[in-house]
Design an enzyme around this catalytic site. Structure first.
Site, PDB file in Angstrom:
ATOM      1  N   SER D  45       0.859  -1.168   0.048  1.00 23.69           N
ATOM      2  CA  SER D  45       0.096   0.003  -0.013  1.00 23.69           C
ATOM      3  C   SER D  45       1.063   1.488   0.131  1.00 23.69           C
ATOM      4  CB  SER D  45      -1.058  -0.040   1.106  1.00 23.69           C
ATOM      5  OG  SER D  45      -1.922   1.105   1.065  1.00 23.69           O
ATOM      6  N   GLU D  46       0.734   2.059  -0.941  1.00 23.39           N
ATOM      7  CA  GLU D  46       1.738   3.073  -1.083  1.00 23.39           C
ATOM      8  C   GLU D  46       2.017   4.202  -0.023  1.00 23.39           C
ATOM      9  OE1 GLU D  46      -1.061   2.521  -3.141  1.00 23.39           O
ATOM     10  OE2 GLU D  46      -1.765   4.395  -3.858  1.00 23.39           O
ATOM     11  N   ASN D  47       1.133   4.214   1.111  1.00 17.85           N
ATOM     12  CA  ASN D  47       1.229   5.078   1.899  1.00 17.85           C
ATOM     13  C   ASN D  47       2.292   4.401   2.952  1.00 17.85           C
ATOM     14  OD1 ASN D  47      -0.884   3.244   2.477  1.00 17.85           O
ATOM     15  ND2 ASN D  47      -1.317   4.214   4.442  1.00 17.85           N
ATOM     16  N   SER D  87       8.466   3.934   0.000  1.00 15.23           N
ATOM     17  CA  SER D  87       7.348   3.445  -0.603  1.00 15.23           C
ATOM     18  C   SER D  87       7.369   3.657  -2.364  1.00 15.23           C
ATOM     19  CB  SER D  87       6.041   3.939  -0.282  1.00 15.23           C
ATOM     20  OG  SER D  87       5.044   3.192  -0.731  1.00 15.23           O
TER      21      SER D  87
END
Lengths: 236, 218, 236, 218
Positions: D45-47, D87
């Site tokens: 998840s890119e967060n 990320s």
């Protein structure tokens, strides 16, 4: 999950071949992948290009691979006290590319972070800048010149961590961290040797320095010597 | 004439409270011993420490805890550990307020040479090129003349450069010098007992002397 | 050590002035500096340029500063569900600069790491590339085009951490980390609000995410609401 | 004709054991529900998560633990947390092997538009531009026709682009398509009960049909 755990250093480096380019973590003798270095000596792979901040000492660390003449080229920032290194360098047997330490670190970071080039002021106006693009940028309110430097490419990155888990997550201990996290991110194949290998779930996700996505093979090393290069102490 | 400790002691007076400082190998390392009471600084070691402490007590050395000189050290309570990319990131971003390092030669326009002597074994520049290219405030600690009696404060460096136009201040066994933006070593203080004549004889580059030059108080 | 500890958010932002550029940490409503946002509303500073991945919701986070029209310009990657934001944007009261999320993160990193520019493939061939340098580089064996993007400059970076110590060292908790570490590195002045402020020496140096060198002011915040934007659950 | 779950189920067959995968919002999120037994993937998840787990049990939500859609989630035992720079670093460096995301339009040369409709409120591209510009392997999950009955597989996108020449595979309610390097939607599979004629009618861009096209097995 694909199994990343291998038995030992021999298995980890089984497809490491002559003339490959390797990154090796560590600063001086601190945080170096001792087991993999020993396995490379045993395997006898030759013609290696090694990206490593230092070159070990005569009888430890990368010095062992110099003794056996397995290294063709070193890319380092400081090569220290190493008589065999000096002999091979002066005789022309060994190619040596000396680059600034921050440039070395940042070229590894660039590889791991998908940045094809970075700009650094280190080396502007010196022989390090020869043949490189120099460009002016403003930063922090000041205009100055920067050198363009490329991300490193390497076939293998070989790093040493304190703890690792079966998913490949790594935690380093104290200044044994140094170049290991950036190199771990930068290898086409990354091998991590760890002092303690634990099942996934035992490491606190907030404490992990290198996420498992970067690590392809991991094993628990053995017989760590962790030699001290300069033992400096004070009296109680 | 100052000895190494004297040079370090004089430099220590340049250190301000709350500064983050990077000390090179040699005389710069000694500066830590002379930081005045009430002045607290955090030492950065470019292998990944902020808040570096003194050498460990005998028997308490930790192979995983070394400084950039590969010496065993300790951590202060304020310490943090980070990787080499962040370490040089904070150096390039000029978060490290002061860098103190040694030199073989400094030129009157602020160039420094301290990593390579052609024909001799070259060990490498380590982090020196990054430090001199980035730091806003650099003090050089050095002997003003070499063993052959030749000045190391030059019109132009003869050795391969480490960085250009970056040095702002020099402390030697003979005096303290500011390097002016337009070029020239401006004498600020004389070491105890050192005459202007001695300083002139030991300075090959452009020396600027304006008015009465005080003797250093250490 | 110079004392970095301030009493509260009011003291931390006392010299924050109209028309300044701020970075604000957080992703959605997760890991946002709640206390400082409230203090800015109270202080009434105007004409702010805010670099923040998101813009809060109508009645929480940066949405509060939008309600009071204190924000002149937002630099964000996604502005979400925020009716007042939409109204101000469509009426032209609010300038909005939408940029890719990775570009936002990396421009902060560049500021903290002293890199004047970075190259990213994000936005090549789209309107994001208008007026920007496009350059071909080889990376990972593939040649492709990259955009040059500049490091951000900001007067203040305002971040939220879980734990902090009196030396300014910070540790974030879970995904409340997000943009906070890069922004902490990137401010001319960095303010950190933390849930727990402890004496220097209580945090493990290996667990610190943001070294104190980057943090100029720190305080223990109060009354954290930590609102959840999308409460998604499953039944036991 | 496939429903959303059907599209997700078909895409799930593209996921290989040990892959690191980023799932966009909408249909892509559903893919996680259909990953076959014995295939283990790590969701990014890119967060700042690798090893994202399912939604938490009621009462166990943690405001500090959300995914890129701002939903409360959990972590798997293999999970790690990192900042947004790392990320997107791992995304740009192509460590994330597969990206699955939605689209408003895809063109026959692999361009994608999924972030902006001129004249409408624009919420932003989030991480989509980074993901499509970097990923080696991108699958688009989408409806093949819009509410007005118009094809979204086009010769050229009419909406502002998110990325160029980046999409390799598309799964819609009607079929599975590879985008050829030289351009064109190559039909690979038909959805159950869907005829070639229906697919032709729903494809505005260059459609390539070679030989017998099998019906999809889900």
């Amino acid at each position: 999950m694909i199994n990343k755990v291998v038995k030992n250093a021999d298995e980890a480096i089984k497809d490491l071949k002559d003339n490959m380019t390797l990154m090796l973590g560590g600063f001086g003798l601190c945080g170096i992948p001792e087991n993999c270095i020993n396995a490379m000596v045993k395997k006898g792979v030759k013609g290696l290009t090694c990206i490593s901040n230092n070159a070990g000492v005569d009888d430890f660390g990368l010095g062992l691979l110099l003794q056996t003449k397995q290294i063709k080229k070193m890319i380092s920032s400081y090569v220290g006290e190493n008589a065999e290194f000096e002999r091979q360098m002066l005789s022309g047997e060994l190619e040596v590319d000396l680059i600034p330490q921050g440039t070395l670190a940042t070229r590894c970071l660039a590889a791991g972070y998908g940045m094809p080039v970075i700009y650094t002021p280190a080396g502007v106006g010196t022989e390090i800048a020869n043949g490189k693009e120099v460009r002016k940028f403003k930063f922090n309110g000041e205009e100055k010149e920067y050198l363009m430097e490329h991300a490193f490419e390497s076939d293998f990155a070989i790093v040493k961590a304190w703890k690792g888990d079966t998913a490949g997550n790594l935690i380093y201990r104290s200044t044994a961290r140094n170049f290991n996290p950036m190199m771990a991110m930068a290898g086409k194949i990354t091998i991590a040797e760890v002092e303690q290998l634990v099942p996934a779930g035992e490491l606190n996700p907030d404490h992990i320095h290198t996420p498992g996505i970067y690590v392809h093979r991991i094993f628990q090393g053995e017989k760590y010597e962790k030699r001290i290069e300069q033992r400096t102490v004070r009296k109680k | 004439m100052l000895d190494k400790n004297g040079i370090a002691k004089r430099i220590a007076r340049e250190v301000k409270d709350g500064m983050y400082v990077n000390l090179g190998i040699g005389i710069p390392t000694l500066v830590a011993n002379f930081i005045p009471e009430g002045i607290n600084v955090e030492l950065q070691s470019e292998n990944g420490i902020l808040g570096m402490g003194p050498f460990p007590y005998e028997g308490e050395e930790d192979a995983d805890l070394i400084n950039a000189g590969k010496q065993t050290v300790t951590l202060l309570p304020s310490a943090s550990i980070f990787d080499s990319a962040m370490s040089f990131g904070m150096i390039r971003a000029q978060k490290v307020a002061l860098t103190i390092l040694g030199a073989m030669e400094v030129s009157e326009n602020g160039d420094i040479a301290n990593w390579k002597i052609p024909g001799k074994m070259v060990k490498g520049m380590g982090g020196a090129m990054d430090l001199v290219a980035s730091a806003k405030n650099i003090i050089v600690a050095m002997q003003q003349v070499n063993k052959a009696g030749e000045s190391k404060l030059l019109p132009k460096c003869s050795l391969p450069l480490t960085g250009v136009k970056c040095i702002k201040k020099i402390v030697t066994e003979l005096g303290v010098y500011d390097i002016l933006p337009e070029g020239g070593f401006k004498l600020i203080e004389r070491a105890p007992g050192i005459s202007i004549e001695q300083i002139k004889n030991a300075t090959a580059g452009k020396l600027i002397i304006e008015g009465e030059i005080p003797e250093m108080v250490i």
